[in-house]
Structure formats: structure tokens, C-alpha cells
Design an enzyme around this catalytic site. Structure first.
Site, PDB file in Angstrom:
ATOM      1  N   ARG A  30     -57.879  20.583 -18.712  1.00  0.00           N
ATOM      2  CA  ARG A  30     -57.034  20.568 -17.728  1.00  0.00           C
ATOM      3  C   ARG A  30     -57.565  19.850 -16.491  1.00  0.00           C
ATOM      4  NH1 ARG A  30     -52.695  23.177 -19.053  1.00  0.00           N
ATOM      5  NH2 ARG A  30     -52.723  24.905 -20.448  1.00  0.00           N
ATOM      6  N   ASP A  31     -56.989  18.893 -15.775  1.00  0.00           N
ATOM      7  CA  ASP A  31     -57.627  18.315 -14.762  1.00  0.00           C
ATOM      8  C   ASP A  31     -57.847  19.119 -13.484  1.00  0.00           C
ATOM      9  OD1 ASP A  31     -57.264  14.952 -13.719  1.00  0.00           O
ATOM     10  OD2 ASP A  31     -57.693  16.502 -12.013  1.00  0.00           O
ATOM     11  N   ASN A  88     -56.230   5.171 -16.175  1.00  0.00           N
ATOM     12  CA  ASN A  88     -56.823   4.406 -15.103  1.00  0.00           C
ATOM     13  C   ASN A  88     -57.921   3.371 -15.537  1.00  0.00           C
ATOM     14  OD1 ASN A  88     -54.754   5.195 -13.200  1.00  0.00           O
ATOM     15  ND2 ASN A  88     -55.972   6.953 -12.769  1.00  0.00           N
ATOM     16  N   VAL A  97     -63.893   8.418 -13.017  1.00  0.00           N
ATOM     17  CA  VAL A  97     -64.697   9.009 -13.725  1.00  0.00           C
ATOM     18  C   VAL A  97     -64.797   7.885 -14.983  1.00  0.00           C
ATOM     19  CG1 VAL A  97     -65.212  10.779 -15.245  1.00  0.00           C
ATOM     20  CG2 VAL A  97     -64.320  11.304 -13.286  1.00  0.00           C
ATOM     21  N   HIS A 101     -60.727   8.293 -20.306  1.00  0.00           N
ATOM     22  CA  HIS A 101     -59.696   9.554 -20.221  1.00  0.00           C
ATOM     23  C   HIS A 101     -58.272   9.196 -20.220  1.00  0.00           C
ATOM     24  CE1 HIS A 101     -61.069   9.061 -16.120  1.00  0.00           C
ATOM     25  NE2 HIS A 101     -60.064   9.240 -15.839  1.00  0.00           N
ATOM     26  N   HIS A 103     -54.727  10.487 -18.870  1.00  0.00           N
ATOM     27  CA  HIS A 103     -53.950  11.753 -18.178  1.00  0.00           C
ATOM     28  C   HIS A 103     -52.689  12.086 -18.946  1.00  0.00           C
ATOM     29  CE1 HIS A 103     -56.439  11.367 -14.306  1.00  0.00           C
ATOM     30  NE2 HIS A 103     -56.699  10.201 -14.520  1.00  0.00           N
TER      31      HIS A 103
HETATM   32  P1  DGP Z   1     -59.356   8.870 -12.661  1.00  0.00           P
HETATM   33  O1  DGP Z   1     -59.132   8.920 -11.353  1.00  0.00           O
HETATM   34  O2  DGP Z   1     -58.160   8.288 -13.640  1.00  0.00           O
HETATM   35  O3  DGP Z   1     -60.867   8.190 -13.030  1.00  0.00           O
HETATM   36  O4  DGP Z   1     -59.308  10.355 -13.022  1.00  0.00           O
HETATM   37  C1  DGP Z   1     -60.417  11.249 -13.042  1.00  0.00           C
HETATM   38  C2  DGP Z   1     -59.848  12.737 -12.952  1.00  0.00           C
HETATM   39  O5  DGP Z   1     -60.818  13.726 -13.445  1.00  0.00           O
HETATM   40  C3  DGP Z   1     -59.277  13.016 -11.605  1.00  0.00           C
HETATM   41  O6  DGP Z   1     -57.856  13.420 -11.941  1.00  0.00           O
HETATM   42  C4  DGP Z   1     -59.950  14.690 -11.539  1.00  0.00           C
HETATM   43  C5  DGP Z   1     -60.601  14.809 -12.689  1.00  0.00           C
HETATM   44  N1  DGP Z   1     -61.886  15.485 -12.758  1.00  0.00           N
HETATM   45  C6  DGP Z   1     -63.005  15.018 -12.016  1.00  0.00           C
HETATM   46  N2  DGP Z   1     -63.898  15.931 -12.105  1.00  0.00           N
HETATM   47  C7  DGP Z   1     -63.570  16.891 -12.943  1.00  0.00           C
HETATM   48  C8  DGP Z   1     -64.282  17.964 -13.439  1.00  0.00           C
HETATM   49  O7  DGP Z   1     -65.383  18.529 -13.158  1.00  0.00           O
HETATM   50  N3  DGP Z   1     -63.510  18.890 -14.174  1.00  0.00           N
HETATM   51  C9  DGP Z   1     -62.143  18.513 -14.670  1.00  0.00           C
HETATM   52  N4  DGP Z   1     -61.569  19.358 -15.350  1.00  0.00           N
HETATM   53  N5  DGP Z   1     -61.666  17.271 -14.041  1.00  0.00           N
HETATM   54  C10 DGP Z   1     -62.201  16.608 -13.402  1.00  0.00           C
END
Ligand code: DGP
Length: 115
Positions: A30-31, A88, A97, A101, A103
Site C-alpha cells: 500500500r502507498d 510515472n 522514487v 513502480h 500505481h
Molecule cells: P511517484 O511520484 O510515482 O514516484 O510515487 C512514489 C510513491 O511512493 C508516492 O505515491 C508515495 C510512495 N512512497 C514514498 N515513500 C514510501 C514509503 O516509504 N512507503 C510506502 N509504502 N510508500 C511510499
């Protein structure tokens, strides 16, 4: 595993995450900042900076990402009503990140085009 990669550390179990599904090539969790009732990230176990690097590496991981994303949509109960897959890629797309990944977002109606 890439040094200082947050998502590599999640794969390794060094940083906790709410894992909802796993396969040989990918895991789904989960995000931390959900943008919808269902917001899950599907990532390859191996480190690739973005989806283009995954695609360049071969068919197995690409297929594995989409297979696990579809499985998550089914188990989260959003497969029939519809959902969105987003990868993204780069600065203009707001990638923050740099471990590939996808979403999986659903549970509410979404507009198009994205802002
Ligand atoms: P993006 O903008 O596409 O690179 O999305 C990165 C996503 O990663 C963002 O929606 C928040 C999520 N995210 C960042 N750090 C963490 C983390 O430590 N744990 C989890 N579960 N999600 C994270």
C-alpha cells in the site's frame, strides 16, 4: 539491490510496508500516501530506475508487473468497476522514487486527462 534505494529496502524487508501480494518477480504494497480508497504500488524485486529500464531488461519482469497489478485489482475488489495503472517516469511525470513502480489506483471515479 541498489544502495540507498527506499523500495529496494522494502523488498529486502529492511523498511516495513503493508504488503498485499507477491510473486517471483514483483511485490505489491500500500502507498504510504493513498490518493484513493485503493492505492497500491507494484514494484519489481530487482532494481530498475523506471519502467523503460524494466522493458529493456526483457519480457519476464514487464509481464510480472502487470500480472501482479491485475491480481491486486481483483483481490482489492476494484477489477469490475475499473481502476487506473500509472507508472510515472521522469521529472515531468512527477516520479519521486527512482525504483520502477506501477500505481494501482481505484475505489473512486477518476477524471481524464490527469492534471
Ligand atoms: P511517484 O511520484 O510515482 O514516484 O510515487 C512514489 C510513491 O511512493 C508516492 O505515491 C508515495 C510512495 N512512497 C514514498 N515513500 C514510501 C514509503 O516509504 N512507503 C510506502 N509504502 N510508500 C511510499
Amino acid at each position: 539491490m541498489a544502495e540507498d534505494c527506499l523500495f529496494c529496502k522494502i523488498v529486502a524487508g529492511e523498511i516495513p510496508a503493508d504488503v498485499v501480494a507477491e510473486s517471483d518477480v514483483a511485490i505489491a504494497f500500500r502507498d504510504v500516501s493513498p490518493q484513493a480508497p485503493v492505492h497500491v504500488l507494484v514494484i519489481p524485486r530487482d532494481h530498475y530506475a523506471n519502467v523503460a529500464e524494466v522493458a529493456a531488461a526483457g519480457d519476464v519482469d514487464v509481464a510480472g508487473l502487470f500480472r501482479l497489478a491485475a491480481e491486486v485489482a481483483a483481490t482489492e475488489g476494484i477489477a469490475d468497476e475499473g481502476y487506473r495503472l500509472v507508472a510515472n517516469t521522469g521529472a515531468n511525470a512527477h516520479q519521486t522514487v527512482f525504483h520502477c513502480h506501477v500505481h494501482v489506483i481505484g475505489g473512486r471515479p477518476m477524471g481524464w486527462p490527469p492534471g
